[in-house]
Design a protein around this motif. Structure first.
Motif, PDB file in Angstrom:
ATOM      1  N   PRO A  75       0.825  -1.215   0.000  1.00  0.00           N
ATOM      2  CA  PRO A  75       0.000   0.000   0.000  1.00  0.00           C
ATOM      3  C   PRO A  75       0.854   1.258   0.000  1.00  0.00           C
ATOM      4  CG  PRO A  75       0.119  -0.900   2.211  1.00  0.00           C
ATOM      5  CD  PRO A  75       0.810  -1.894   1.316  1.00  0.00           C
ATOM      6  N   ASP A  76       0.343   2.302  -0.651  1.00  0.00           N
ATOM      7  CA  ASP A  76       1.009   3.598  -0.528  1.00  0.00           C
ATOM      8  C   ASP A  76       0.295   4.500   0.471  1.00  0.00           C
ATOM      9  OD1 ASP A  76      -1.207   4.050  -2.114  1.00  0.00           O
ATOM     10  OD2 ASP A  76      -0.073   4.650  -3.885  1.00  0.00           O
ATOM     11  N   LEU A  77      -0.771   3.964   1.101  1.00  0.00           N
ATOM     12  CA  LEU A  77      -1.449   4.681   2.181  1.00  0.00           C
ATOM     13  C   LEU A  77      -2.205   3.676   3.030  1.00  0.00           C
ATOM     14  CD1 LEU A  77      -2.282   7.401   3.477  1.00  0.00           C
ATOM     15  CD2 LEU A  77      -4.240   7.431   1.928  1.00  0.00           C
ATOM     16  N   VAL A  78      -2.064   3.786   4.346  1.00  0.00           N
ATOM     17  CA  VAL A  78      -2.823   2.971   5.296  1.00  0.00           C
ATOM     18  C   VAL A  78      -3.605   3.919   6.188  1.00  0.00           C
ATOM     19  CG1 VAL A  78      -2.728   1.263   7.145  1.00  0.00           C
ATOM     20  CG2 VAL A  78      -1.063   1.161   5.261  1.00  0.00           C
ATOM     21  N   LEU A  79      -4.913   3.750   6.230  1.00  0.00           N
ATOM     22  CA  LEU A  79      -5.778   4.623   7.018  1.00  0.00           C
ATOM     23  C   LEU A  79      -6.239   3.920   8.279  1.00  0.00           C
ATOM     24  CD1 LEU A  79      -8.008   6.103   4.152  1.00  0.00           C
ATOM     25  CD2 LEU A  79      -6.122   7.248   5.342  1.00  0.00           C
ATOM     26  N   VAL A  80      -6.131   4.611   9.387  1.00  0.00           N
ATOM     27  CA  VAL A  80      -6.687   4.158  10.661  1.00  0.00           C
ATOM     28  C   VAL A  80      -7.439   5.338  11.260  1.00  0.00           C
ATOM     29  CG1 VAL A  80      -4.868   2.464  11.078  1.00  0.00           C
ATOM     30  CG2 VAL A  80      -4.617   4.792  11.973  1.00  0.00           C
ATOM     31  N   SER A  81      -8.115   5.097  12.359  1.00  0.00           N
ATOM     32  CA  SER A  81      -8.733   6.194  13.093  1.00  0.00           C
ATOM     33  C   SER A  81      -7.938   6.422  14.373  1.00  0.00           C
ATOM     34  CB  SER A  81     -10.198   5.881  13.424  1.00  0.00           C
ATOM     35  OG  SER A  81     -10.264   4.836  14.377  1.00  0.00           O
ATOM     36  N   THR A  82      -8.244   7.495  15.059  1.00  0.00           N
ATOM     37  CA  THR A  82      -7.684   7.695  16.390  1.00  0.00           C
ATOM     38  C   THR A  82      -8.608   6.990  17.384  1.00  0.00           C
ATOM     39  OG1 THR A  82      -8.806   9.831  16.547  1.00  0.00           O
ATOM     40  CG2 THR A  82      -6.565   9.843  15.725  1.00  0.00           C
ATOM     41  N   GLY A  83      -8.583   7.356  18.626  1.00  0.00           N
ATOM     42  CA  GLY A  83      -9.387   6.629  19.602  1.00  0.00           C
ATOM     43  C   GLY A  83      -8.734   5.296  19.911  1.00  0.00           C
ATOM     44  N   VAL A  84      -9.507   4.200  19.820  1.00  0.00           N
ATOM     45  CA  VAL A  84      -8.997   2.894  20.237  1.00  0.00           C
ATOM     46  C   VAL A  84      -7.945   2.346  19.286  1.00  0.00           C
ATOM     47  CG1 VAL A  84     -11.092   2.298  21.491  1.00  0.00           C
ATOM     48  CG2 VAL A  84     -10.869   1.665  19.087  1.00  0.00           C
ATOM     49  N   GLN A  85      -7.752   2.972  18.123  1.00  0.00           N
ATOM     50  CA  GLN A  85      -6.719   2.495  17.202  1.00  0.00           C
ATOM     51  C   GLN A  85      -5.376   3.210  17.392  1.00  0.00           C
ATOM     52  OE1 GLN A  85      -8.686   2.604  13.215  1.00  0.00           O
ATOM     53  NE2 GLN A  85      -8.440   0.392  13.276  1.00  0.00           N
ATOM     54  N   ARG A  86      -5.219   3.932  18.474  1.00  0.00           N
ATOM     55  CA  ARG A  86      -3.963   4.646  18.682  1.00  0.00           C
ATOM     56  C   ARG A  86      -2.772   3.696  18.791  1.00  0.00           C
ATOM     57  NH1 ARG A  86      -5.724   8.640  23.481  1.00  0.00           N
ATOM     58  NH2 ARG A  86      -6.987   6.808  23.929  1.00  0.00           N
ATOM     59  N   GLY A  87      -2.966   2.556  19.469  1.00  0.00           N
ATOM     60  CA  GLY A  87      -1.882   1.585  19.574  1.00  0.00           C
ATOM     61  C   GLY A  87      -1.511   1.013  18.220  1.00  0.00           C
ATOM     62  N   LEU A  88      -2.518   0.726  17.399  1.00  0.00           N
ATOM     63  CA  LEU A  88      -2.274   0.224  16.049  1.00  0.00           C
ATOM     64  C   LEU A  88      -1.552   1.270  15.209  1.00  0.00           C
ATOM     65  CD1 LEU A  88      -2.640  -1.933  13.869  1.00  0.00           C
ATOM     66  CD2 LEU A  88      -4.918  -0.973  13.423  1.00  0.00           C
ATOM     67  N   LEU A  89      -1.936   2.525  15.370  1.00  0.00           N
ATOM     68  CA  LEU A  89      -1.262   3.618  14.664  1.00  0.00           C
ATOM     69  C   LEU A  89       0.231   3.614  14.959  1.00  0.00           C
ATOM     70  CD1 LEU A  89      -0.942   6.389  13.236  1.00  0.00           C
ATOM     71  CD2 LEU A  89      -1.780   7.457  15.361  1.00  0.00           C
ATOM     72  N   GLU A  90       0.581   3.499  16.224  1.00  0.00           N
ATOM     73  CA  GLU A  90       1.991   3.536  16.596  1.00  0.00           C
ATOM     74  C   GLU A  90       2.725   2.311  16.061  1.00  0.00           C
ATOM     75  OE1 GLU A  90       5.383   5.162  17.816  1.00  0.00           O
ATOM     76  OE2 GLU A  90       3.395   6.125  17.765  1.00  0.00           O
ATOM     77  N   GLU A  91       2.063   1.140  16.112  1.00  0.00           N
ATOM     78  CA  GLU A  91       2.686  -0.071  15.574  1.00  0.00           C
ATOM     79  C   GLU A  91       2.957   0.064  14.076  1.00  0.00           C
ATOM     80  OE1 GLU A  91       1.643  -4.809  14.862  1.00  0.00           O
ATOM     81  OE2 GLU A  91       0.364  -3.590  16.163  1.00  0.00           O
ATOM     82  N   LEU A  92       1.988   0.591  13.341  1.00  0.00           N
ATOM     83  CA  LEU A  92       2.152   0.769  11.903  1.00  0.00           C
ATOM     84  C   LEU A  92       3.243   1.787  11.597  1.00  0.00           C
ATOM     85  CD1 LEU A  92      -1.626   0.809  10.956  1.00  0.00           C
ATOM     86  CD2 LEU A  92       0.030  -0.892  10.181  1.00  0.00           C
ATOM     87  N   ARG A  93       3.250   2.840  12.380  1.00  0.00           N
ATOM     88  CA  ARG A  93       4.266   3.882  12.158  1.00  0.00           C
ATOM     89  C   ARG A  93       5.665   3.334  12.401  1.00  0.00           C
ATOM     90  NH1 ARG A  93       4.935   9.522  15.550  1.00  0.00           N
ATOM     91  NH2 ARG A  93       6.115  10.673  13.978  1.00  0.00           N
TER      92      ARG A  93
END
Length: 264
Positions: A75-93
Motif C-alpha cells: 500500500p502507498d497509504l494505510v488509514l486508521v482512526s484515532t481513539g482505540v486504534q492509537r496503539g495500532l497507529l503507533e505499531e504501523l508507524r
C-alpha cells in the motif's frame, strides 16, 4: 502531499494514493462514497459497508494487523482512526507503513471535516465538498425535529457503553432535540452505572446492538426487562452510530423516524 498532523508532526504522503489499505470503517465507507473504491486493496474485519468491501482481503481486527499480508499488498497509504486504534497507529508507524490517522469526531460536523480531509488527501477535494454539502443539508433538516425527551443511549460494545460530553453521538441526539440523561458526564464514552439510570428519569431508551444479530429488538427488550426497566425502547440495526462514516446521517434519520413512530 506534505502536511502537519496534530499527533505525528510533519509527514509526507503520496499526492494521490492508488493502493489504499483502510483499517477504519468510517474511512472505508468514505472512500467508497467518494468513488474511490477501486483504490482500496485491503480492509479490516469491521469494514463491511458498502457490500463492495466484502471481496477485499482482511488485514486486521480493529487493533491488530497481519503484517505479512499488509506488506504483500504494497500500500502507498494505510488509514486508521484515532481513539482505540492509537496503539495500532503507533505499531504501523514504527513498522514503516505509510499511515495516516483520521480523527475521532467530536460532533457530526467532524464527520464532514473528515470527508473533506480524505478528499483533499486523495485529490478529490471538490467531490468531497459536494458530498459534505448534501450531508450537511440532510443533517440540518433534523434540527430540533423531536420533542425534548430524556434519553438513555447504550451501545453494545462487548458490554454497555453510553455517551457523555464531547461525543458526536451525544451532540447528534441534542441536534434532534433530545436530552441525553448523561449529557453532563465528563467522559465521551464510558461504562454507565446502570443502577443510576432510573434516578435520571429517562423517557426513552435507545439501544444499539452488535451488528447482524437475529431478533435484536426481542433480545434488547429481554435485556431491559432483566434490569427491571420498562421504558419505551428503540433498537437500531446494529453498529450504525458507532461508526462515523457518511451513512451516519441516514442512520440518524432512521432513528428519528423510529422515535416518531412511538408517539411519545
Amino acid at each position: 502531499m506534505k502536511l502537519v498532523h496534530d499527533w505525528l508532526g510533519p509527514i509526507e504522503l503520496p499526492d494521490s494514493a492508488r493502493r489504499i489499505v483502510s483499517l477504519a470503517p468510517n474511512a472505508t465507507e468514505t472512500l467508497f462514497a467518494l468513488g474511490l473504491g477501486e483504490r482500496v486493496v485491503g480492509r479490516s474485519a469491521f469494514c463491511y459497508r458498502p457490500a463492495a468491501t466484502l471481496g477485499l482481503p482482511v488485514l486486521s481486527s480493529y487493533t491488530r494487523v497481519r503484517w505479512e499480508l499488509l506488506r504483500s499488498l504494497e500500500p502507498d497509504l494505510v488509514l486508521v482512526s484515532t481513539g482505540v486504534q492509537r496503539g495500532l497507529l503507533e505499531e504501523l508507524r514504527q513498522g514503516g507503513a505509510p499511515v495516516f490517522p483520521v480523527p475521532l469526531p467530536q460532533s457530526p460536523y467532524g464527520i464532514l471535516e473528515n470527508i473533506v480531509l480524505l478528499g483533499e488527501l486523495l485529490g478529490v477535494g471538490e467531490r468531497a465538498s459536494r458530498l459534505c454539502a448534501e450531508l450537511a443539508e440532510q443533517y440540518s433538516r433534523l434540527a430540533g425535529i423531536l420533542p425534548p425527551l430524556r434519553v438513555y443511549f447504550e451501545f453494545d460494545l462487548g458490554g454497555p457503553i453510553s455517551v457523555g460530553r464531547g461525543s458526536y453521538v451525544g451532540e447528534a441526539l441534542r441536534h434532534l432535540g433530545l436530552v441525553n440523561v448523561f449529557a453532563d458526564h465528563p467522559q465521551s464514552y464510558f461504562p454507565p452505572d446502570l443502577g443510576a439510570v432510573p434516578s435520571l428519569h429517562p423517557d426513552l431508551v435507545i439501544y444499539e446492538p452488535k451488528p447482524h444479530r437475529a431478533r435484536s429488538w426481542e433480545r434488547a427488550a429481554a435485556l431491559m426487562a432483566s434490569r427491571g426497566w420498562n421504558y419505551p425502547l428503540v433498537v437500531n440495526g446494529g453498529d450504525e452510530l458507532a461508526h462515523y462514516g457518511p451513512l451516519f446521517f441516514s442512520y440518524l434519520e432512521q432513528l428519528e423516524r423510529q422515535i416518531e413512530r412511538l408517539g411519545l
